[in-house]
Design a protein around this motif. Structure first.
Motif, mmCIF file in Angstrom:
data_model
loop_
_atom_site.group_PDB
_atom_site.id
_atom_site.type_symbol
_atom_site.label_atom_id
_atom_site.label_comp_id
_atom_site.label_asym_id
_atom_site.label_seq_id
_atom_site.Cartn_x
_atom_site.Cartn_y
_atom_site.Cartn_z
ATOM 1 N N VAL A 1 0.147 -9.565 7.456
ATOM 2 C CA VAL A 1 -0.349 -8.194 7.566
ATOM 3 C C VAL A 1 0.239 -7.340 6.455
ATOM 4 C CG1 VAL A 1 -0.222 -6.096 8.978
ATOM 5 C CG2 VAL A 1 -0.882 -8.266 10.026
ATOM 6 N N GLU A 2 1.534 -7.497 6.203
ATOM 7 C CA GLU A 2 2.168 -6.715 5.135
ATOM 8 C C GLU A 2 1.553 -7.053 3.777
ATOM 9 O OE1 GLU A 2 6.360 -5.263 3.423
ATOM 10 O OE2 GLU A 2 6.072 -5.773 5.516
ATOM 11 N N GLU A 3 1.321 -8.334 3.537
ATOM 12 C CA GLU A 3 0.732 -8.768 2.269
ATOM 13 C C GLU A 3 -0.678 -8.196 2.101
ATOM 14 O OE1 GLU A 3 -0.984 -13.000 0.842
ATOM 15 O OE2 GLU A 3 1.115 -13.033 1.515
ATOM 16 N N ARG A 4 -1.473 -8.263 3.148
ATOM 17 C CA ARG A 4 -2.849 -7.743 3.073
ATOM 18 C C ARG A 4 -2.863 -6.225 2.965
ATOM 19 N NH1 ARG A 4 -6.193 -11.905 6.082
ATOM 20 N NH2 ARG A 4 -5.785 -13.700 4.747
ATOM 21 N N THR A 5 -1.923 -5.561 3.650
ATOM 22 C CA THR A 5 -1.835 -4.110 3.545
ATOM 23 C C THR A 5 -1.498 -3.700 2.121
ATOM 24 O OG1 THR A 5 -1.146 -3.937 5.858
ATOM 25 C CG2 THR A 5 -0.652 -2.052 4.433
ATOM 26 N N GLN A 6 -0.555 -4.412 1.509
ATOM 27 C CA GLN A 6 -0.183 -4.106 0.128
ATOM 28 C C GLN A 6 -1.362 -4.330 -0.816
ATOM 29 O OE1 GLN A 6 2.739 -2.635 -0.709
ATOM 30 N NE2 GLN A 6 1.676 -2.332 -2.641
ATOM 31 N N ALA A 7 -2.108 -5.411 -0.598
ATOM 32 C CA ALA A 7 -3.280 -5.689 -1.428
ATOM 33 C C ALA A 7 -4.318 -4.569 -1.256
ATOM 34 C CB ALA A 7 -3.888 -7.035 -1.071
ATOM 35 N N PHE A 8 -4.500 -4.117 -0.005
ATOM 36 C CA PHE A 8 -5.433 -3.017 0.251
ATOM 37 C C PHE A 8 -4.987 -1.750 -0.467
ATOM 38 C CE2 PHE A 8 -6.029 0.838 2.822
ATOM 39 C CZ PHE A 8 -7.401 0.979 2.702
ATOM 40 N N LEU A 9 -3.695 -1.422 -0.374
ATOM 41 C CA LEU A 9 -3.190 -0.211 -1.025
ATOM 42 C C LEU A 9 -3.331 -0.289 -2.545
ATOM 43 C CD1 LEU A 9 -0.035 0.504 1.175
ATOM 44 C CD2 LEU A 9 -2.225 1.731 1.184
ATOM 45 N N ASP A 10 -3.113 -1.473 -3.106
ATOM 46 C CA ASP A 10 -3.295 -1.658 -4.549
ATOM 47 C C ASP A 10 -4.756 -1.418 -4.946
ATOM 48 O OD1 ASP A 10 -0.623 -2.231 -4.859
ATOM 49 O OD2 ASP A 10 -0.915 -4.421 -4.957
ATOM 50 N N GLU A 11 -5.670 -1.980 -4.171
ATOM 51 C CA GLU A 11 -7.098 -1.788 -4.467
ATOM 52 C C GLU A 11 -7.496 -0.330 -4.288
ATOM 53 O OE1 GLU A 11 -9.329 -3.899 -5.815
ATOM 54 O OE2 GLU A 11 -7.608 -5.231 -6.031
#
Length: 127
Positions: A101-111
């Motif tokens: 979840v943390e990894e996907r959240t970070q990817a979302f925030l980057d995008e």
């Protein structure tokens, strides 16, 4: 997914139990979701479960046999507390989910940041 989840939408629990008790061909069994983890240990446990569903009780594995097979698959010996091992695995699974979840959240925030930068290149920022 819970056992007989789809069936419970159209049948009562008593009707499901009656279908299980009634000998039919093929026997009425819960569906195994196609979205499960296909790792070798999960597939081995599913195979053990399906062996236990055998209609012929002479072919069905005994409890000591099931215990041995589960021990071989999970690495949990008879001297270990099965519940403790299960809780450890659930904790490990939860930790893995938290990391994911943390990894996907970070990817979302980057995008999101990239999208906003692109948008601000096209349109001026509001004052």
């Amino acid at each position: 997914m819970e056992p007989y989840e789809e069936e419970r939408e159209i049948s009562t629990i008593d009707e499901i139990i009656q279908k299980v008790k009634t000998s039919s061909s093929p026997p009425f069994r819960p569906k195994i979701p196609s979205t499960i983890d296909n790792s070798s240990s999960v597939m081995a446990i599913i195979n053990i479960m399906q062996e236990c569903w055998n209609e012929d009780n002479n072919v069905r594995p005994s409890f000591p046999s099931i215990k041995k097979k589960l021990s071989d698959v999970t690495g949990i010996s008879a001297s270990h507390n099965f519940l403790d091992a299960l809780l450890r695995r659930m904790e490990q699974y939860a930790n893995n989910l938290e990391d994911l979840v943390e990894e996907r959240t970070q990817a979302f925030l980057d995008e999101k940041r990239k999208s906003e930068e692109l948008l601000y290149e096209i349109l001026p920022r509001q004052g």
